[in-house]
Design an enzyme around this catalytic site. Structure first.
Site: not given
Ligand code: PLP
Ligand code: COI
Length: 334
Positions: A77, A179, A215
């Site tokens: 990721r 992220k 989220e």
């Protein structure tokens, strides 16, 4: 041995890791005691948010050994985030090796098994070097800091109450799926507002229509339906949570639940009997209520973790702490 964790506050450990990218290549990287950086005041990370990060944990097992959970998935990721931010990637091997070295150098900061605390590991990359115009930095730093941590939300298995943000953390085809710091900077104002109103945090809705749950602060949302299915939303602006992926696997392959990935509308929550936030920091935090436009929706499991959430939680942390056999090559013992 006692845990040195102070909630989720930063506790400085003995070493952190640093590696420099110059002239098109990474150096070897090394461990160092000081946790400060000296960088150019015109670094892209400072002005334009050219940076990204990861979050994972090291767990102390009952036999005293230390283990990591799905570290290669964090490494993958991280590569995706670096690419999206026009930063050089770090190979899976370099990432995993750096995490292992950093954790081992700080082994005494990995809390004891009995405390159920962990060592939080925060790899990050920043663009550095002189650069005023809007373009990728000439140089980069890849670093890892660690800190012992306890729970992210107060209350352990107790349910938390959530608000709903009027703001977005990311745009429909923006950076929500990676992220990067900008998403978190955008989420601070709504988070502080939610806390002022007495909520543990706030949910973010889909940025295009503001009708669907995306989220929960810095965690994914999941629910258990009246039929006993595990349900979680899917969208291009949700971070692909490694914890959620693990829960989907556990729900389907260990608990035999049906896993549904579909829209969850904020004004249609009656089909859920349990709800929760899941992530590395949040682990599984059960959600007792969601207040949206002045209406408080209370889930049937509103005080403590519901039955299915509890089973998921115990299986997840059982695997992470080494009490339950690793079902899927998720564990790296150091
Ligand atoms: N969603 C957001 C926005 C997050 O910051 C996090 C934390 O990393 C998660 C979800 C959960 O992801 P993971 O389970 O990989 O930690
Ligand atoms: C994580 O769960 O690892 C996160 O990055 C959340 C962070 C805001 C503490």
């Amino acid at each position: 041995m006692i845990s040195k964790a102070k909630g989720f506050a930063y506790v400085k450990a003995d070493y952190n890791y640093i590696s420099y990218y110059k002239d098109g290549k990474w150096d070897e990287g090394h461990l160092r005691p000081e946790d400060t950086l000296t960088i150019s005041a015109t670094s892209t990370s400072l002005h334009y948010g050219q940076q990204c990060f990861e979050g994972l944990k090291a767990y102390r097992r009952k036999d005293g050994k230390i283990q990591l959970f799905r570290v290669e998935d964090n490494a993958r990721r991280f590569q995706t985030s670096c690419e999206r931010m026009m930063m050089p990637t770090v190979s899976i091997e370099k990432f995993v090796d750096a995490v292992k070295k950093t954790v081992l150098a700080n082994a005494e900061f990995v809390p004891p098994y009995e405390s159920k605390h962990t060592l939080y590991i925060r790899p990050f990359m920043i663009g550095v070097g002189d650069n005023l115009g809007l373009r990728p930095a000439p140089e980069f730093i890849f670093s890892i800091i660690v800190s012992p941590v306890a729970t992210y939300f107060d209350g352990d298995a107790k349910c938390v109450n959530m608000g709903v943000s009027d703001y977005d953390r990311a745009a429909p085809y923006g950076t929500g799926a990676v992220k990067v710091g900008g998403n978190y900077a955008a989420s601070m104002y709504p988070q502080v507002e939610a806390r002022k109103q007495g909520f543990a945090d706030c949910l973010f809705l889909d940025p295009k229509t503001h009708t669907r749950i995306e989220e929960v602060g810095a965690a994914n949302f999941f629910g258990i339906t009246k039929d006993g299915d595990y349900i979680t939303p899917k969208s291009p602006s949700i971070l692909n949570s490694i914890t959620n992926r693990s829960l989907k696997y556990i729900a389907q392959h260990i608990l035999g639940l049906k896993v549904i990935e579909e829209d969850i509308y904020i004004d249609q929550l009656d089909h859920l009997v349990e709800a929760g936030a899941c992530g590395t920091a949040a682990i599984i935090t059960p959600i007792g209520s969601i207040t949206y436009k002045g209406h408080k929706h209370v889930f049937p499991a509103s005080k403590v973790m519901g039955e299915t959430t509890k089973k998921l939680y115990e299986l997840l942390i059982g695997i992470q702490f080494g009490d339950i056999k690793d079902p899927n090559d998720w564990i790296t013992v150091l």
